[in-house]
Enzyme design. Structure first.
Site, short mmCIF file in Angstrom:
data_model
loop_
_atom_site.label_atom_id
_atom_site.label_comp_id
_atom_site.label_asym_id
_atom_site.label_seq_id
_atom_site.Cartn_x
_atom_site.Cartn_y
_atom_site.Cartn_z
N SER A 269 0.82 -1.20 0.00
CA SER A 269 0.00 0.00 0.00
C SER A 269 0.86 1.27 0.00
O SER A 269 1.62 1.49 -0.93
CB SER A 269 -0.96 -0.04 1.19
OG SER A 269 -1.99 0.89 1.04
N ASP A 460 -7.96 -6.22 -5.73
CA ASP A 460 -7.87 -4.96 -5.00
C ASP A 460 -8.37 -3.82 -5.88
O ASP A 460 -8.14 -3.80 -7.08
CB ASP A 460 -6.41 -4.71 -4.61
CG ASP A 460 -6.22 -3.43 -3.81
OD1 ASP A 460 -7.17 -3.02 -3.11
OD2 ASP A 460 -5.12 -2.86 -3.87
N HIS A 519 -6.15 -6.51 -1.61
CA HIS A 519 -5.12 -5.55 -1.24
C HIS A 519 -4.02 -6.21 -0.41
O HIS A 519 -2.85 -5.86 -0.52
CB HIS A 519 -5.77 -4.42 -0.44
CG HIS A 519 -4.89 -3.25 -0.19
ND1 HIS A 519 -4.45 -2.41 -1.18
CD2 HIS A 519 -4.38 -2.76 0.97
CE1 HIS A 519 -3.71 -1.45 -0.64
NE2 HIS A 519 -3.64 -1.65 0.67
#
Length: 543
Positions: A269, A460, A519
């Site tokens: 991320s 994601d 994710h």
């Protein structure tokens, strides 16, 4: 853990943000990457507004009118976490950076020079040997503790797990969650660590832990994340990089038995911002005891200009999953992107707070907002968002566990309470313009020295695979042409059975898409993620 969308869509601007010309110029060489203007005192918003050019003021006012709720004034910095510092006698090891800096050696020319580079005199590291039998997280040797910057009153918490296999020879991996402002202990207990936490607070063994064949360090950073604390703040990526170099230098000095093995930085991320900077900070020190060999970034945010273009395709059925938005919503996103792109380009060109903050707020509202308002999970396009504000009940279970007094005592935590994500930090980074800065420009310098893996779960939304693949192909570096010619090939566990992903690689650059991963790839596809790690560390893609 992730990009915190609640902060993304609120982005409340405070009464004090960075001055207009706090500009971070990206380097032609690692030694040029400096904290620079980011260390200057923050100005009041009203004072800083006086310095705005007419164009910058117009952009700021335009976005403020579009999203007035995102420009409400609020306290910029959060209150420091209550904490009680333990006496030095309660720690098993304490090492001081000043002692390391006082070690001089003779170079090949007969001149005296420091054994290790870097400004370390204000740092120290406290370490506790964790008794594996107390918590039962894993049976391996464990250390936890704090990196202390006494001058700035910063205290970063880390937890080290030795390899289950051959720690004397296995690589060492640093894991970083994103946010910015989310604890890496989320990665430990929800994704890739030795154990997970059940709903009733019990420990559940993870057979696919990344310490199966590597020793792993989980670090809560920047300060005031997880078990870390400070009376001050870090609100930009470059400032955080100095702390990482100090931590690793002191750690490998205290534990030289791990210093000879290969070292790798991994994360997900917002670590797409962190890792290029942290790696370049390490590589800028030619006399170091950190054997950095590669970096791995999972579902990262690295090149906003390229990646934000792919929110509309991902939301509208072009990423391999059914569309979440209807035709009119998709059209609205198509219409919004040119303005978003223009704002990001302004940010890239000026790297100014007053260009980068409006870009972040406009683009997040225009390109992420329509999807989030459907109630679908931004971290996994296949699922609705759960009752937790970050969509996963497991975060509540982990937070409850890490707030237990016996857990905090076992690892030496000094704060009064633990939270998975600190949204004040998320907002602070956004309001310093850090969110949209062009950190991808550092990657070519990394590729000249070490291999880089960009991997992405294909389900994601927030940092989706389409955007990640696109920015790797758009990146200008000497190997770009050959990399773009490389074909995507099936990625299989042990080379057998059905493909669990697709991979392309050329030179030092590799992109890997993991099927049916969100994710957090290790959470959704634990076996595939461990296979990826083991093959990467073995050099299968780049040796």
């Amino acid at each position: 853990m992730k990009v915190a969308t609640s902060a993304l869509l609120v982005g409340a601007v405070s009464a004090s943000v960075g001055p207009q010309q706090q500009v971070l110029k990206f380097p032609d060489s690692f030694s040029e990457l400096k904290e620079g203007a980011w260390s200057k005192p923050l100005h009041k918003l009203e004072e800083s507004l006086k310095t705005l050019t007419g164009e910058a003021r117009a952009v700021w006012d335009e976005v403020a009118m579009m999203f007035p709720e995102s420009f409400e004034k609020a306290a910029f910095f959060s209150e420091p976490k209550p904490h009680t510092r333990k006496h030095d006698s309660e720690w098993d090891h304490i090492i001081k950076g000043a002692d390391i800096q006082n070690v001089w050696v003779e170079n090949k020319n007969g001149d005296k020079e420091r054994e290790i580079d870097g400004k370390l005199e204000n740092y120290s590291m406290r370490t506790k040997k964790v008794d594996p039998s107390v918590l039962g997280v894993d049976k391996v040797k464990q250390y936890s503790g704090y990196l202390d910057d006494e001058e700035e009153d910063k205290h970063l918490f880390y937890w080290f797990f030795e390899s289950r296999n051959d720690p004397k020879n296995d690589p060492v991996v640093l894991w970083l969650n994103g946010g910015p402002g989310c604890s890496s202990l989320t990665g430990l207990f929800m994704e890739l660590g030795p154990a997970s936490i059940t709903k009733d607070g019990k420990i559940k063994h993870n057979p696919y832990s990344w310490n199966s064949n590597a020793s792993v360090i989980f670090l809560d950073q920047p300060v005031n994340v997880g078990y870390s604390y400070s009376s001050g703040q870090v609100s930009n990526t470059v400032a955080a990089g100095k702390d990482i170099y100090a931590l690793l230098t002191l750690f490998f000095k205290q534990f030289p038995e791990y210093a000879e093995q290969s070292f790798h930085i991994s994360g997900e991320s917002y670590a797409g911002h962190y890792i290029p900077v942290f790696a370049s900070e390490i590589l800028s020190h030619k006399k170091r005891n950190i054997n950095l060999q590669s970096v791995l970034i999972g579902n990262g945010l690295t090149d906003g200009l390229t990646q934000y273009e792919y929110y509309r395709p991902m939301a509208c059925g072009e990423g391999g999953w059914p569309a979440v938005l209807d035709e009119s919503q998709c059209k609205a996103m198509d219409n919004a992107y040119p303005r978003c792109a223009s704002l990001i380009e302004n940010c890239y060109n000026s790297e100014s707070v007053w260009s980068c903050v409006p870009a972040s707020i406009y683009c997040n509202n225009a390109m992420i907002g329509p999807y989030q308002r459907t109630g679908q999970n931004v971290y996994d396009i296949r699922k609705p968002c759960g009752s937790n504000s970050l969509c996963y009940d497991e975060l509540d279970w982990i937070q409850a566990y890490l707030n237990k007094k016996e857990v905090m005592k076992a690892v030496g935590a000094e704060i009064s309470s633990y939270e998975s994500c600190n949204f004040d930090i998320n907002r602070n980074f956004l309001l310093q313009g850090d969110w949209m800065k062009p950190f991808h420009r550092i990657v070519p310098g990394l590729l000249a020295e070490i291999p880089v893996l960009i991997y992405a779960g294909d389900a994601d939304y927030i940092c989706n695979w389409l955007g990640n693949k696109a920015w790797t192909e758009a990146l200008e570096w000497p190997g770009q042409k050959d990399y773009n010619k490389a074909e995507m090939e099936d990625f299989k566990i042990d080379g057998k059975g059905e493909a669990v992903g697709q991979v392309k690689s050329s030179g030092n650059f590799t992109f890997l898409k993991i099927h049916a991963g969100g994710h957090m790839v290790p959470y959704d596809q634990p076996e595939a993620s461990l296979t990826m790690l083991n093959r990467w560390l073995a050099g299968d893609f780049w040796a």
